[in-house]
Design a protein around this motif. Structure first.
Motif, PDB file in Angstrom:
ATOM      1  N   ALA A 154     -16.899  -8.229  10.508  1.00 59.58           N
ATOM      2  CA  ALA A 154     -15.435  -8.177  10.424  1.00 59.58           C
ATOM      3  C   ALA A 154     -14.983  -9.120   9.312  1.00 59.58           C
ATOM      4  CB  ALA A 154     -14.804  -8.569  11.753  1.00 59.58           C
ATOM      5  N   PHE A 155     -13.870  -8.753   8.635  1.00 60.26           N
ATOM      6  CA  PHE A 155     -13.359  -9.577   7.541  1.00 60.26           C
ATOM      7  C   PHE A 155     -11.845  -9.434   7.450  1.00 60.26           C
ATOM      8  CE2 PHE A 155     -13.855  -5.405   5.750  1.00 60.26           C
ATOM      9  CZ  PHE A 155     -12.823  -5.277   4.822  1.00 60.26           C
ATOM     10  N   LYS A 156     -11.255 -10.286   6.620  1.00 61.21           N
ATOM     11  CA  LYS A 156      -9.815 -10.243   6.385  1.00 61.21           C
ATOM     12  C   LYS A 156      -9.526 -10.812   5.006  1.00 61.21           C
ATOM     13  CE  LYS A 156      -7.254 -13.446   8.230  1.00 61.21           C
ATOM     14  NZ  LYS A 156      -6.559 -14.319   9.180  1.00 61.21           N
ATOM     15  N   VAL A 157      -8.328 -10.519   4.500  1.00 58.41           N
ATOM     16  CA  VAL A 157      -7.887 -11.089   3.225  1.00 58.41           C
ATOM     17  C   VAL A 157      -7.446 -12.523   3.484  1.00 58.41           C
ATOM     18  CG1 VAL A 157      -6.237 -10.943   1.330  1.00 58.41           C
ATOM     19  CG2 VAL A 157      -7.217  -8.851   2.294  1.00 58.41           C
ATOM     20  N   ASP A 158      -8.050 -13.463   2.795  1.00 59.92           N
ATOM     21  CA  ASP A 158      -7.732 -14.872   2.982  1.00 59.92           C
ATOM     22  C   ASP A 158      -6.790 -15.388   1.896  1.00 59.92           C
ATOM     23  OD1 ASP A 158      -8.181 -17.442   4.325  1.00 59.92           O
ATOM     24  OD2 ASP A 158      -9.244 -18.014   2.489  1.00 59.92           O
ATOM     25  N   ASP A 159      -6.961 -14.914   0.671  1.00 57.57           N
ATOM     26  CA  ASP A 159      -6.098 -15.314  -0.452  1.00 57.57           C
ATOM     27  C   ASP A 159      -5.651 -14.046  -1.164  1.00 57.57           C
ATOM     28  OD1 ASP A 159      -5.025 -16.207  -2.918  1.00 57.57           O
ATOM     29  OD2 ASP A 159      -6.217 -18.050  -2.797  1.00 57.57           O
ATOM     30  N   ALA A 160      -4.396 -13.633  -0.909  1.00 57.22           N
ATOM     31  CA  ALA A 160      -3.889 -12.366  -1.448  1.00 57.22           C
ATOM     32  C   ALA A 160      -3.859 -12.366  -2.970  1.00 57.22           C
ATOM     33  CB  ALA A 160      -2.494 -12.078  -0.888  1.00 57.22           C
ATOM     34  N   GLY A 161      -3.489 -13.494  -3.558  1.00 51.66           N
ATOM     35  CA  GLY A 161      -3.422 -13.560  -5.015  1.00 51.66           C
ATOM     36  C   GLY A 161      -4.782 -13.377  -5.660  1.00 51.66           C
ATOM     37  N   VAL A 162      -5.815 -14.066  -5.133  1.00 49.03           N
ATOM     38  CA  VAL A 162      -7.168 -13.933  -5.674  1.00 49.03           C
ATOM     39  C   VAL A 162      -7.693 -12.522  -5.464  1.00 49.03           C
ATOM     40  CG1 VAL A 162      -9.555 -14.721  -5.420  1.00 49.03           C
ATOM     41  CG2 VAL A 162      -7.677 -16.373  -5.370  1.00 49.03           C
ATOM     42  N   PHE A 163      -7.439 -11.961  -4.300  1.00 48.35           N
ATOM     43  CA  PHE A 163      -7.900 -10.603  -4.007  1.00 48.35           C
ATOM     44  C   PHE A 163      -7.278  -9.591  -4.969  1.00 48.35           C
ATOM     45  CE2 PHE A 163      -7.488  -6.613  -1.563  1.00 48.35           C
ATOM     46  CZ  PHE A 163      -8.831  -6.332  -1.403  1.00 48.35           C
ATOM     47  N   LEU A 164      -5.983  -9.735  -5.228  1.00 46.91           N
ATOM     48  CA  LEU A 164      -5.299  -8.816  -6.136  1.00 46.91           C
ATOM     49  C   LEU A 164      -5.825  -8.958  -7.558  1.00 46.91           C
ATOM     50  CD1 LEU A 164      -2.953  -6.723  -6.170  1.00 46.91           C
ATOM     51  CD2 LEU A 164      -1.468  -8.575  -6.918  1.00 46.91           C
ATOM     52  N   LYS A 165      -6.116 -10.183  -7.948  1.00 45.45           N
ATOM     53  CA  LYS A 165      -6.549 -10.441  -9.322  1.00 45.45           C
ATOM     54  C   LYS A 165      -8.017 -10.047  -9.539  1.00 45.45           C
ATOM     55  CE  LYS A 165      -5.244 -14.322 -10.988  1.00 45.45           C
ATOM     56  NZ  LYS A 165      -5.160 -15.803 -11.212  1.00 45.45           N
ATOM     57  N   GLU A 166      -8.873 -10.373  -8.571  1.00 43.06           N
ATOM     58  CA  GLU A 166     -10.305 -10.182  -8.762  1.00 43.06           C
ATOM     59  C   GLU A 166     -10.797  -8.780  -8.404  1.00 43.06           C
ATOM     60  OE1 GLU A 166     -12.322 -12.272 -10.149  1.00 43.06           O
ATOM     61  OE2 GLU A 166     -10.835 -13.877 -10.347  1.00 43.06           O
ATOM     62  N   LEU A 167     -10.133  -8.124  -7.466  1.00 42.53           N
ATOM     63  CA  LEU A 167     -10.711  -6.899  -6.948  1.00 42.53           C
ATOM     64  C   LEU A 167      -9.775  -5.703  -6.985  1.00 42.53           C
ATOM     65  CD1 LEU A 167     -13.527  -6.288  -5.789  1.00 42.53           C
ATOM     66  CD2 LEU A 167     -12.540  -6.471  -3.511  1.00 42.53           C
ATOM     67  N   PHE A 168      -8.559  -5.911  -6.654  1.00 44.68           N
ATOM     68  CA  PHE A 168      -7.675  -4.770  -6.478  1.00 44.68           C
ATOM     69  C   PHE A 168      -7.094  -4.239  -7.781  1.00 44.68           C
ATOM     70  CE2 PHE A 168      -4.809  -1.876  -4.860  1.00 44.68           C
ATOM     71  CZ  PHE A 168      -3.517  -2.152  -5.270  1.00 44.68           C
ATOM     72  N   GLY A 169      -6.582  -5.120  -8.620  1.00 44.13           N
ATOM     73  CA  GLY A 169      -5.987  -4.670  -9.885  1.00 44.13           C
ATOM     74  C   GLY A 169      -4.578  -4.134  -9.676  1.00 44.13           C
ATOM     75  N   THR A 170      -4.308  -2.972 -10.277  1.00 45.81           N
ATOM     76  CA  THR A 170      -2.952  -2.396 -10.212  1.00 45.81           C
ATOM     77  C   THR A 170      -2.959  -1.012  -9.564  1.00 45.81           C
ATOM     78  OG1 THR A 170      -3.230  -1.499 -12.452  1.00 45.81           O
ATOM     79  CG2 THR A 170      -2.187  -3.669 -12.234  1.00 45.81           C
ATOM     80  N   ASN A 171      -3.945  -0.744  -8.687  1.00 43.90           N
ATOM     81  CA  ASN A 171      -3.952   0.544  -7.991  1.00 43.90           C
ATOM     82  C   ASN A 171      -2.764   0.645  -7.042  1.00 43.90           C
ATOM     83  OD1 ASN A 171      -6.391   1.156  -9.249  1.00 43.90           O
ATOM     84  ND2 ASN A 171      -7.587   0.280  -7.579  1.00 43.90           N
ATOM     85  N   SER A 172      -2.395   1.869  -6.737  1.00 42.23           N
ATOM     86  CA  SER A 172      -1.245   2.064  -5.856  1.00 42.23           C
ATOM     87  C   SER A 172      -1.595   1.772  -4.405  1.00 42.23           C
ATOM     88  CB  SER A 172      -0.718   3.494  -5.976  1.00 42.23           C
ATOM     89  OG  SER A 172      -1.740   4.423  -5.647  1.00 42.23           O
ATOM     90  N   SER A 173      -2.889   1.864  -4.036  1.00 45.34           N
ATOM     91  CA  SER A 173      -3.313   1.542  -2.681  1.00 45.34           C
ATOM     92  C   SER A 173      -4.788   1.161  -2.708  1.00 45.34           C
ATOM     93  CB  SER A 173      -3.081   2.722  -1.723  1.00 45.34           C
ATOM     94  OG  SER A 173      -3.897   3.816  -2.098  1.00 45.34           O
ATOM     95  N   PHE A 174      -5.200   0.470  -1.660  1.00 41.91           N
ATOM     96  CA  PHE A 174      -6.580   0.018  -1.567  1.00 41.91           C
ATOM     97  C   PHE A 174      -6.947  -0.014  -0.091  1.00 41.91           C
ATOM     98  CE2 PHE A 174     -10.125  -2.965  -1.905  1.00 41.91           C
ATOM     99  CZ  PHE A 174     -10.750  -2.506  -3.054  1.00 41.91           C
ATOM    100  N   VAL A 175      -8.030   0.710   0.285  1.00 46.55           N
ATOM    101  CA  VAL A 175      -8.435   0.797   1.687  1.00 46.55           C
ATOM    102  C   VAL A 175      -9.807   0.145   1.861  1.00 46.55           C
ATOM    103  CG1 VAL A 175      -7.074   2.874   2.141  1.00 46.55           C
ATOM    104  CG2 VAL A 175      -9.436   3.088   1.328  1.00 46.55           C
ATOM    105  N   THR A 176     -10.177  -0.081   3.121  1.00 50.30           N
ATOM    106  CA  THR A 176     -11.438  -0.767   3.402  1.00 50.30           C
ATOM    107  C   THR A 176     -12.639   0.007   2.867  1.00 50.30           C
ATOM    108  OG1 THR A 176     -11.498   0.296   5.580  1.00 50.30           O
ATOM    109  CG2 THR A 176     -10.517  -1.899   5.451  1.00 50.30           C
ATOM    110  N   GLU A 177     -12.552   1.319   2.835  1.00 43.55           N
ATOM    111  CA  GLU A 177     -13.663   2.138   2.359  1.00 43.55           C
ATOM    112  C   GLU A 177     -14.002   1.850   0.901  1.00 43.55           C
ATOM    113  OE1 GLU A 177     -14.897   6.893   2.156  1.00 43.55           O
ATOM    114  OE2 GLU A 177     -13.012   6.254   3.075  1.00 43.55           O
ATOM    115  N   ASP A 178     -13.005   1.360   0.147  1.00 46.43           N
ATOM    116  CA  ASP A 178     -13.239   1.071  -1.266  1.00 46.43           C
ATOM    117  C   ASP A 178     -14.095  -0.175  -1.492  1.00 46.43           C
ATOM    118  OD1 ASP A 178     -11.647   3.236  -1.992  1.00 46.43           O
ATOM    119  OD2 ASP A 178      -9.805   2.032  -1.917  1.00 46.43           O
TER     120      ASP A 178
END
Length: 352
Positions: free
Chosen positions: A128-152
């Motif tokens: 099990a996991f969770k987002v701990d730092d939203a800013g780091v997660f957005l910058k390092e992994l998510f980028g500018t996609n319109s959505s992001f799910v656990t399967e990704d």
């Protein structure tokens, strides 16, 4: 004319969405002091201006003004408060715990076992996991996609977990026989070793479970055989003979000439085994015990004084020469045993 965003919120009705980009109204995406931001529990809202992360908001309700946008106000260069509208992108990040995700070794893990040498180990479990730092997660992994799910991201996280588990097993130098009894310890070691990797992408590993660690079938059979030998102890020879007898019985049931020849071959070996069993039993039954050794039978024969032939102890005549055999006599005075030709008693001297 641009449309203003008045209420900015996200009602999450999914089970696996990590990031949701707020949908833009047709014709514009501008906010001003009349807009309101609603961030629900287990959410964070991130404002992005011209591709740069600005302000991050935890759960709560906010009336948008320059006081709550310290970074955005500076980047936008507002000179007249928040009266002038500004274009932004709003992302909602789900910070709840995502549970029940499975991991498993797609390929066996090679390890050096102190008892079996080089063997392969497989394992599986959940995490099990969770987002701990939203800013780091957005910058390092998510980028500018319109959505992001656990399967990704779960495939990548699973690879990280298996890598950490492989390292933990290799460093432990533990035997395959002891893997099942150390799953909790491996949980703790792997969780501690991999936590920094999760934090680098803004995540937190909240739970890790190793449900099973297994070895190949061949190693399982070797372990079973070793356990059987340990249980039998010094009875292995008897068990081998019994197994040979069972093989003889099975071979006798094989139909056809091929089965007959094979049965004959197996029967010979099995028969030898059975013969050895019965021979041992017969030998044991006829081995003289201490009682038997002390209770030896008395002699039942004597020799003829005339011809020297062996004759029965109670015989009165020799069956070979017909000579009359002497009989025992006793002294009439003292009762001592005398020879058949004695005329005087050697004990008391009485005439006979």
């Amino acid at each position: 004319m641009a449309l203003f965003l008045k209420i900015i919120e996200w009602a999450d009705n999914s089970k696996d969405t990590l990031v949701h980009k707020f949908p833009l109204p047709k014709g514009g995406r501008e906010i001003n002091h009349k807009s309101k931001l609603i961030v629900r529990e287990s959410q964070q809202a991130i404002f992005v201006h011209k591709g740069q992360i600005c302000d991050i908001f935890p759960a709560g309700t906010y009336n948008l003004n320059t006081d709550i946008f310290p970074i955005l106000s500076k980047l936008a260069g507002w000179k007249y408060g928040f009266q002038t509208p500004i274009s932004v992108d709003v992302y909602f990040v789900n910070t709840k715990q995502f549970t029940g995700h499975k991991w498993g070794t797609s390929n066996p893990i090679m390890m050096r076992d102190p008892e079996f040498g080089m063997i392969r180990v497989k394992g599986y479990g959940s995490y099990a996991f969770k987002v701990d730092d939203a800013g780091v997660f957005l910058k390092e992994l998510f980028g500018t996609n319109s959505s992001f799910v656990t399967e990704d991201i779960t495939d990548w996280l699973k690879t990280m977990l298996v890598s950490a588990l492989t390292d933990a097993i290799g460093e432990s130098r533990i035997s395959a026989l002891d893997l099942a009894g150390n799953t909790i310890e491996f949980n703790q070691i792997v969780k501690a070793n991999i936590q920094n990797k999760f934090k680098e992408i803004g995540l937190l590993l909240t739970n890790l479970f190793i449900e099973n660690m297994s070895v190949p079938k061949e190693v399982e059979q070797a372990i079973d055989e070793r356990s059987k030998l340990g249980i039998l102890g010094d009875k292995t020879d008897v068990m081998m003979k019994v197994a040979a007898a069972e093989a003889m019985k099975d071979a006798a049931k094989n139909p056809g000439m091929g089965g007959a020849f094979m049965g004959a071959g197996v029967g010979i070996g099995a028969g030898a085994g059975m013969g050895a069993v019965f021979a041992d039993a017969f030998k044991q039954s006829n081995t003289p015990t201490p009682e038997k050794q002390t209770a030896q039978p008395t002699s039942t024969s004597k020799k003829c004084p005339s011809c020297g032939a062996d004759i029965g102890a109670k015989s009165k005549f020799c069956p070979e020469c017909g000579a009359k055999l002497p009989t025992k006599k006793f002294c009439s005075e003292c009762g001592a045993e005398l020879s058949s030709t004695a005329k005087f008693c050697p004990e008391c001297g009485a005439k006979q």
